[in-house]
Write a protein that holds these residues in place. Sequence first.
Motif: not given
Length: 561
Positions: A154-157, A436-442, A446-447
């Motif tokens: 969770x790099x956005x945390x 590394x990959x980020x996926x902003x689902x909604x 996110x993952x």
Amino acid sequence: MLVEIQCDKFMTHNKQRKPIRFHPGLNVVIGDDNGSNSIGKSTFLMILDFVFGGTDYVKKCTDVQENVKEHTINFTFEFDDHLYHFARNTIHYQDIIRCDSNYVPLLNEKPMTVQSYGEFLSDKYGLTAPGLKWRGAISRFIRVYKRDTLDVEHPLQTHKNEKAADSIKSYMRLLNRYAVVEKQINQAADAKDEKEAFRKTTLKYNHIPAAKNERQKAENESRIAELEEQEKKLDTNNSQGLLDLDSMTAYKISFLKERLVKFRRQQALVQSQLTDVRRDMTGKRRSFKRTFTELEHFFPNENFHALEEIEKFHQQLSKILSEEFAETEKDLVTTDNLLTIEIKGLEKEITDIKEIPNVSDAILKEFAKISTEINNLREANKNFDELNRLSKIADDYAKTRDAVTRDQLLSIEFELNHEMSKISLRILNDSSHLPPVIHLERMDKYTFHTPNDGGTGAETRGLITFDLANLNISSIPFLVHDSLLLKNIEKPVFSRIIDVYDQQKENGKQVFMAYDTLDSYSPATRQLIEKNAVLKLSPGGNELFGWAWNKEKQDDETKQK
């Protein structure tokens, strides 16, 4: 940028340390080659967070606060060739003090709050996107032991209990991507609120509820046709031509009677409240049963039991709100008088209309009944059409909101993943390794992961790659990386990461890092780190505060209090 930190509690071998100076690019806090712990490397990085407006240094570094006691951190920023000097105390840490070049507080200048200080830094660093807060912009990029920003998934945390929705929203603001989404969110919310307000209004306050569906609307139309036919027959059978002469009169009587019932009901409630207020003013109490029995008789469908709670509430306030009770009594008396005037006026109006000659009271009532039902059915269908219209508008705005949000998330995802791919290739020097990959689902999910590689080194490298990518695509002015992020990185990769850190000076940005045990790295890497070392720490009196309190006994000559 930050150019200096100074504190009179920073010691080295019984002497106060000189101010610690910083420069663009890489700034290293370096330990000894033995990898000694508890010498102050992470603590100093926490002090950097403190300088940048955080509170973790005083709240989480409790061992420092207990042993070093109260102290003040002095620091200087340089913006547009102008120096700004500040001081922040570990006890009064909610205040940031403007100082002169000797860190003497400026006269006649009030302390800055943490919020106003953050606004100052946001302005100077150019982090001015709509809704963006200083700590919301930079906190996640200060990754230090004991902070909640080391979660590799969770790099956005920015803190432990932060919801994903808040993390994503804050990050979108950093990239100046949230304003357009927020506009659509607000528009959709307003449309939904308008629809719900109309729906509730038709159910409450004695308004006519909307037809439930198209089928009921059609049934209403059929019933209206039947009633109109009955109306015509009534007219035919009435020798006085009621439909032509008195249809409006009959409808008016029906309308006036409805208003009369409403006003009488309101007056009953007002008089009940007035009785309660007067009882509270004298300190007397009466039971619910005695107070509301008559009202229940006349209005059996009303829920007067709920008023007992109001009665109890009045009892609790009666001793301390005498003046308010007097004012309330005055208002209720005025309201009661006005209602009496309205009721008498309506009664007279109805009486006058009924006295019209040659109008059968029975016919009048029947006609009024038919007219009222027709009007109610028409109103129900009208409300149904209006609710459908508002629902369609709300749905359209919701679809637009979702489309705009999806486009912004996909755009961020593509830009960030593309930049992380470039950074990965640069530091790994191997295109076969997946970045590394980020996926902003909604907006609330996110993952983040490195595909097919869940090793510790890959996961911490993912955080570093994420941060370096954001230095390139956003306006963040610095990174703070603790040594634990770098410990498990392969040596050749570590060396290339250090190169990327150092190259940030070309963009006027800063990277603060802590590390030790450099003896196994290449001479070039060691030389680069030594060149950019701003603080060197080691055991035996050269700890950050000149002593280590984690040992059972201390030499009084080296222990600094």
